[in-house]
Design a protein around this motif. Sequence first.
Motif, mmCIF file in Angstrom:
data_model
loop_
_atom_site.group_PDB
_atom_site.id
_atom_site.type_symbol
_atom_site.label_atom_id
_atom_site.label_comp_id
_atom_site.label_asym_id
_atom_site.label_seq_id
_atom_site.Cartn_x
_atom_site.Cartn_y
_atom_site.Cartn_z
ATOM 1 N N HIS A 1 3.430 5.902 -2.725
ATOM 2 C CA HIS A 1 4.650 6.626 -3.097
ATOM 3 C C HIS A 1 4.753 6.749 -4.623
ATOM 4 O O HIS A 1 5.062 7.818 -5.154
ATOM 5 C CB HIS A 1 5.878 5.907 -2.524
ATOM 6 N N ALA A 2 4.489 5.668 -5.334
ATOM 7 C CA ALA A 2 4.536 5.690 -6.801
ATOM 8 C C ALA A 2 3.487 6.653 -7.360
ATOM 9 O O ALA A 2 3.749 7.371 -8.325
ATOM 10 C CB ALA A 2 4.322 4.282 -7.359
ATOM 11 N N GLY A 3 2.329 6.691 -6.766
ATOM 12 C CA GLY A 3 1.272 7.601 -7.213
ATOM 13 C C GLY A 3 1.664 9.054 -7.026
ATOM 14 O O GLY A 3 1.375 9.903 -7.876
ATOM 15 N N ARG A 4 2.328 9.364 -5.941
ATOM 16 C CA ARG A 4 2.791 10.741 -5.720
ATOM 17 C C ARG A 4 3.808 11.145 -6.778
ATOM 18 O O ARG A 4 3.791 12.256 -7.273
ATOM 19 C CB ARG A 4 3.407 10.871 -4.327
ATOM 20 N N ARG A 5 4.720 10.228 -7.105
ATOM 21 C CA ARG A 5 5.733 10.529 -8.123
ATOM 22 C C ARG A 5 5.074 10.770 -9.473
ATOM 23 O O ARG A 5 5.465 11.661 -10.210
ATOM 24 C CB ARG A 5 6.751 9.408 -8.226
ATOM 25 N N LEU B 1 0.826 -1.195 0.000
ATOM 26 C CA LEU B 1 0.000 0.000 0.000
ATOM 27 C C LEU B 1 0.868 1.257 0.000
ATOM 28 O O LEU B 1 0.650 2.184 -0.784
ATOM 29 C CB LEU B 1 -0.930 -0.011 1.213
ATOM 30 N N LEU B 2 1.889 1.285 0.854
ATOM 31 C CA LEU B 2 2.769 2.444 0.929
ATOM 32 C C LEU B 2 3.576 2.616 -0.356
ATOM 33 O O LEU B 2 3.797 3.735 -0.813
ATOM 34 C CB LEU B 2 3.693 2.334 2.140
ATOM 35 N N ALA B 3 4.013 1.515 -0.958
ATOM 36 C CA ALA B 3 4.753 1.590 -2.215
ATOM 37 C C ALA B 3 3.864 2.171 -3.318
ATOM 38 O O ALA B 3 4.302 3.020 -4.103
ATOM 39 C CB ALA B 3 5.272 0.207 -2.613
ATOM 40 N N ALA B 4 2.629 1.732 -3.386
ATOM 41 C CA ALA B 4 1.691 2.252 -4.386
ATOM 42 C C ALA B 4 1.422 3.730 -4.146
ATOM 43 O O ALA B 4 1.360 4.526 -5.097
ATOM 44 C CB ALA B 4 0.392 1.451 -4.362
#
Length: 111
Positions: free
Chosen positions: A87-91, A82-85
């Motif tokens: 973070h990727a969404g913010r980028r 969830l946290l990886a997704a």
Amino acid sequence: MVIRCLEGGPCRFGELRVPLGPITPKVLSETLCAMERDGLVTCTAYDENPPRVEYALTPLGRTLIPLLDAARSWSETRLPALLAARHAGRRRRRGPAPEPPGRARAVDPAS
């Protein structure tokens, strides 16, 4: 959160406010009234001096505890993904880094 607070047994209004942190008395009161209206919580007033009121989960309210346990288990297991997704969404939303001030951007004459 109210369900978790009442899971161990009846509580008074002031006892509920402590673990719920910054919740205002108005919001807690409205929440308890809505939960009572929906059949999840009972409100028992005792004829004492000073008056005492206790809130408790109904059998219907207790049926939510396994659902909360399942949601917690799911989130604990999947938190890294969830946290990886996130973070990727913010980028992706940020896009390319902006040009530093004072630098001219090259313009493609074909565009």
